[in-house]
Every structure is written in C-alpha cells, then in structure tokens.
Design a protein around this motif. Structure first.
Motif, PDB file in Angstrom:
ATOM      1  N   GLY A   1      59.636  43.962  35.139  1.00 29.13           N
ATOM      2  CA  GLY A   1      60.511  44.901  35.846  1.00 29.13           C
ATOM      3  C   GLY A   1      59.897  46.265  36.113  1.00 29.13           C
ATOM      4  N   PHE A   2      58.653  46.484  35.683  1.00 27.70           N
ATOM      5  CA  PHE A   2      58.057  47.797  35.909  1.00 27.70           C
ATOM      6  C   PHE A   2      57.576  47.923  37.358  1.00 27.70           C
ATOM      7  CE2 PHE A   2      54.790  50.963  36.198  1.00 27.70           C
ATOM      8  CZ  PHE A   2      55.312  52.011  35.464  1.00 27.70           C
ATOM      9  N   ILE A   3      57.955  48.962  38.008  1.00 28.37           N
ATOM     10  CA  ILE A   3      57.504  49.220  39.387  1.00 28.37           C
ATOM     11  C   ILE A   3      57.929  50.639  39.774  1.00 28.37           C
ATOM     12  CG2 ILE A   3      59.568  48.418  40.658  1.00 28.37           C
ATOM     13  CD1 ILE A   3      55.941  47.445  41.590  1.00 28.37           C
ATOM     14  N   HIS A   4      57.209  51.231  40.696  1.00 24.35           N
ATOM     15  CA  HIS A   4      57.681  52.477  41.291  1.00 24.35           C
ATOM     16  C   HIS A   4      58.515  52.144  42.515  1.00 24.35           C
ATOM     17  CE1 HIS A   4      54.531  55.638  39.842  1.00 24.35           C
ATOM     18  NE2 HIS A   4      55.089  54.994  38.840  1.00 24.35           N
ATOM     19  N   VAL A   5      59.338  53.080  42.918  1.00 25.07           N
ATOM     20  CA  VAL A   5      60.079  52.928  44.162  1.00 25.07           C
ATOM     21  C   VAL A   5      59.676  54.080  45.075  1.00 25.07           C
ATOM     22  CG1 VAL A   5      62.378  53.176  45.130  1.00 25.07           C
ATOM     23  CG2 VAL A   5      61.991  51.528  43.320  1.00 25.07           C
ATOM     24  N   HIS A   6      59.239  53.739  46.271  1.00 23.40           N
ATOM     25  CA  HIS A   6      58.811  54.767  47.217  1.00 23.40           C
ATOM     26  C   HIS A   6      59.881  54.985  48.287  1.00 23.40           C
ATOM     27  CE1 HIS A   6      56.460  57.105  49.979  1.00 23.40           C
ATOM     28  NE2 HIS A   6      56.503  56.177  50.897  1.00 23.40           N
ATOM     29  N   HIS A   7      60.106  56.230  48.616  1.00 24.97           N
ATOM     30  CA  HIS A   7      61.089  56.599  49.632  1.00 24.97           C
ATOM     31  C   HIS A   7      60.346  56.786  50.949  1.00 24.97           C
ATOM     32  CE1 HIS A   7      63.911  59.626  51.509  1.00 24.97           C
ATOM     33  NE2 HIS A   7      64.675  58.583  51.280  1.00 24.97           N
ATOM     34  N   LYS A   8      60.666  55.940  51.923  1.00 27.05           N
ATOM     35  CA  LYS A   8      59.875  55.905  53.161  1.00 27.05           C
ATOM     36  C   LYS A   8      60.218  57.000  54.161  1.00 27.05           C
ATOM     37  CE  LYS A   8      60.934  51.558  53.983  1.00 27.05           C
ATOM     38  NZ  LYS A   8      60.987  50.297  54.755  1.00 27.05           N
ATOM     39  N   VAL A   9      61.360  57.629  53.962  1.00 23.39           N
ATOM     40  CA  VAL A   9      61.808  58.611  54.947  1.00 23.39           C
ATOM     41  C   VAL A   9      61.217  59.984  54.609  1.00 23.39           C
ATOM     42  CG1 VAL A   9      63.829  59.622  56.067  1.00 23.39           C
ATOM     43  CG2 VAL A   9      63.938  57.295  55.163  1.00 23.39           C
ATOM     44  N   ASP A  10      60.653  60.621  55.603  1.00 23.42           N
ATOM     45  CA  ASP A  10      60.062  61.946  55.394  1.00 23.42           C
ATOM     46  C   ASP A  10      61.148  62.964  55.029  1.00 23.42           C
ATOM     47  OD1 ASP A  10      58.545  64.196  55.392  1.00 23.42           O
ATOM     48  OD2 ASP A  10      58.288  64.270  57.574  1.00 23.42           O
ATOM     49  N   ILE A  11      60.978  63.601  53.898  1.00 28.50           N
ATOM     50  CA  ILE A  11      62.011  64.535  53.423  1.00 28.50           C
ATOM     51  C   ILE A  11      62.273  65.650  54.429  1.00 28.50           C
ATOM     52  CG2 ILE A  11      62.754  65.971  51.488  1.00 28.50           C
ATOM     53  CD1 ILE A  11      61.012  64.554  49.684  1.00 28.50           C
ATOM     54  N   ALA A  12      61.226  66.029  55.135  1.00 33.35           N
ATOM     55  CA  ALA A  12      61.367  67.120  56.102  1.00 33.35           C
ATOM     56  C   ALA A  12      62.367  66.785  57.206  1.00 33.35           C
ATOM     57  CB  ALA A  12      60.006  67.449  56.703  1.00 33.35           C
ATOM     58  N   THR A  13      62.557  65.481  57.479  1.00 31.27           N
ATOM     59  CA  THR A  13      63.450  65.089  58.578  1.00 31.27           C
ATOM     60  C   THR A  13      64.886  64.838  58.101  1.00 31.27           C
ATOM     61  OG1 THR A  13      63.052  62.710  58.293  1.00 31.27           O
ATOM     62  CG2 THR A  13      61.519  63.916  59.717  1.00 31.27           C
ATOM     63  N   ILE A  14      65.110  64.978  56.809  1.00 30.07           N
ATOM     64  CA  ILE A  14      66.417  64.635  56.264  1.00 30.07           C
ATOM     65  C   ILE A  14      67.398  65.802  56.337  1.00 30.07           C
ATOM     66  CG2 ILE A  14      67.610  64.074  54.101  1.00 30.07           C
ATOM     67  CD1 ILE A  14      65.234  62.323  53.379  1.00 30.07           C
ATOM     68  N   GLY A  15      68.569  65.499  56.878  1.00 31.29           N
ATOM     69  CA  GLY A  15      69.599  66.533  56.976  1.00 31.29           C
ATOM     70  C   GLY A  15      70.453  66.563  55.724  1.00 31.29           C
ATOM     71  N   LYS A  16      71.369  67.471  55.676  1.00 32.19           N
ATOM     72  CA  LYS A  16      72.187  67.666  54.472  1.00 32.19           C
ATOM     73  C   LYS A  16      73.076  66.478  54.142  1.00 32.19           C
ATOM     74  CE  LYS A  16      72.640  72.321  52.903  1.00 32.19           C
ATOM     75  NZ  LYS A  16      72.945  73.618  53.412  1.00 32.19           N
TER      76      LYS A  16
ATOM     77  N   PHE B   1      53.423  43.398  37.669  1.00 31.89           N
ATOM     78  CA  PHE B   1      53.152  43.883  36.308  1.00 31.89           C
ATOM     79  C   PHE B   1      53.396  42.818  35.248  1.00 31.89           C
ATOM     80  CE2 PHE B   1      51.821  48.212  36.407  1.00 31.89           C
ATOM     81  CZ  PHE B   1      52.071  48.559  37.718  1.00 31.89           C
ATOM     82  N   GLU B   2      54.433  42.010  35.446  1.00 25.51           N
ATOM     83  CA  GLU B   2      54.724  40.988  34.440  1.00 25.51           C
ATOM     84  C   GLU B   2      53.623  39.933  34.413  1.00 25.51           C
ATOM     85  OE1 GLU B   2      58.428  38.896  34.917  1.00 25.51           O
ATOM     86  OE2 GLU B   2      58.422  38.240  32.831  1.00 25.51           O
ATOM     87  N   ALA B   3      53.103  39.576  35.594  1.00 28.08           N
ATOM     88  CA  ALA B   3      52.061  38.552  35.665  1.00 28.08           C
ATOM     89  C   ALA B   3      50.804  39.015  34.942  1.00 28.08           C
ATOM     90  CB  ALA B   3      51.752  38.215  37.118  1.00 28.08           C
ATOM     91  N   ILE B   4      50.511  40.297  34.998  1.00 24.38           N
ATOM     92  CA  ILE B   4      49.287  40.814  34.378  1.00 24.38           C
ATOM     93  C   ILE B   4      49.521  41.250  32.929  1.00 24.38           C
ATOM     94  CG2 ILE B   4      47.464  42.593  34.528  1.00 24.38           C
ATOM     95  CD1 ILE B   4      47.359  40.611  36.854  1.00 24.38           C
ATOM     96  N   TYR B   5      50.621  41.954  32.683  1.00 19.14           N
ATOM     97  CA  TYR B   5      50.829  42.548  31.353  1.00 19.14           C
ATOM     98  C   TYR B   5      51.816  41.778  30.481  1.00 19.14           C
ATOM     99  CZ  TYR B   5      48.438  46.567  33.373  1.00 19.14           C
ATOM    100  OH  TYR B   5      47.526  47.381  33.960  1.00 19.14           O
ATOM    101  N   GLY B   6      52.381  40.701  31.013  1.00 13.50           N
ATOM    102  CA  GLY B   6      53.353  39.947  30.231  1.00 13.50           C
ATOM    103  C   GLY B   6      54.665  40.695  30.096  1.00 13.50           C
TER     104      GLY B   6
END
Ligand SMILES: [Zn+2]
Ligand SMILES: [Zn+2]
Length: 190
Positions: free
Chosen positions: A133-148, A123-128
């Motif tokens: 620091g702009f970015i999304h963060v993706h959670h790779k673990v499937d929520i369905a498999t997550i325990g308490k 984002f900085e390279a394109i938008y200055g």
C-alpha cells in the motif's frame, strides 16, 4: 488518545496543545497518528453536539498531520518544507496540500491501486509486506491555475506514483506531465 479512540470530555486548548506537544515528542509517528485520530474523533463529536467547530484545535491537528506526512514522504526535504511552530504561529506548508489530503489520497489509491503509474514500481512486490500500500499521490493540476472554489477530484486530478518518479515530476514548475516522464524513461532505456 494514543489508542485512537474518541474522548467526550472537552479538553481546553492549552491542554490539548500540551498533550499533542508531549505525545509528538514521546511517541513513534505511528502511535502519534492514533493520537491525532482520537482528536479528530473528538472534534467530530463536538461538532455533532452542535457546539460549533474547534478551529484552533483543528488547525493544530492538520499541521501536525502535515508534518507527519512530510516526514514519512520526503525525509530529506523536511527541513525546507515542514510545518514549524514558532511561538504558536504556524508557518505555511509549501507542498501541494491536495497530495496530503488523506481522503482524496485514499480515493485515488482505491481507483488506481498503489503501483506507480509512470514506471509500474510496486512496493509490495519488491519489499514484501512492509511495502504494501505504500505509494505517493501526485496532483496533476497546476496549483497556479486553481481558483478558490476548486475541489480536488481524486480520480481525474490525482495519480499514484513512486517517490522517485514523483521527485522527477516535480523537477519542473509546473510539474511535468505523467506522459512526458514516461517518454523520458522510454528514451533513456533505448
Ligand atoms: Zn515510478
Ligand atoms: Zn506531486
């Protein structure tokens, strides 16, 4: 509160609710973030005084913050996914809470930087400076498999991705893997 500083005098729950309600309405989201920060600091102070946790206020701050994050992140999905206040009751947010956790997010970005791990978009390279620091963060673990007792591991479970790639990852349920999306990009570019 709008300065983001700690206040020591405890404000009662209805008053805090009212302040937050008014501030959310009258301030920009950046200013409102400082208000939430200030309440956070007060909560920490309160706990440090051994007075226990102010659960109601904490929940309130968390839901305002979730709402802010959603507005910043998915402007056109806010309608479906936002936290809404209906007569004081807080509806559950449907997106992955681990992707909104500010501490986990920061740790992930510290490790991997803020360049998309799927398409290398920077984002900085394109938008200055506004994209720094702009970015999304993706959670790779499937929520369905997550325990308490699951605790998010920001290094192994989270990955920075641009909003486009993020949206594509979430076209499937569970979300597509990073590798799979990379393959799709590669094959459509040849
Ligand atoms: Zn990307
Ligand atoms: Zn995601």
């Amino acid at each position: 509160m709008p300065k983001g500083v700690e206040y020591k005098h405890t404000i009662n729950i209805p008053a805090t609710k009212y302040y937050l309600y008014r501030f959310e309405d009258s301030l920009t989201s950046v200013q409102f973030k400082f208000v939430l920060q200030s309440v956070d600091k007060h909560l920490e102070y309160y706990v440090a005084q051994g007075k226990g946790d102010q659960v109601t206020i904490r929940t309130l701050v968390d839901s305002y913050r979730a709402k802010l994050t959603l507005q910043a992140v998915y402007p056109d999905e806010v309608h479906e996914q936002t936290t809404e206040f209906t007569e004081g009751a807080v509806k559950q947010v449907t997106i992955n809470a681990y992707e909104r956790d500010p501490k986990a997010r920061a740790a992930c970005i510290d490790k991997y930087g803020s360049i998309c791990k799927v398409c290398d978009f920077n984002f900085e390279a394109i938008y200055g400076s506004i994209g720094k620091g702009f970015i999304h963060v993706h959670h790779k673990v499937d929520i369905a498999t997550i325990g308490k007792s699951y605790q998010v591991d920001p290094i192994n479970d989270l990955i920075p991705v641009c909003p486009n790639c993020h949206a594509m990852l979430h076209t499937g349920k569970p979300a597509m893997s990073i590798e799979k999306l990379k393959q799709i990009i590669d094959s459509s570019n040849t």
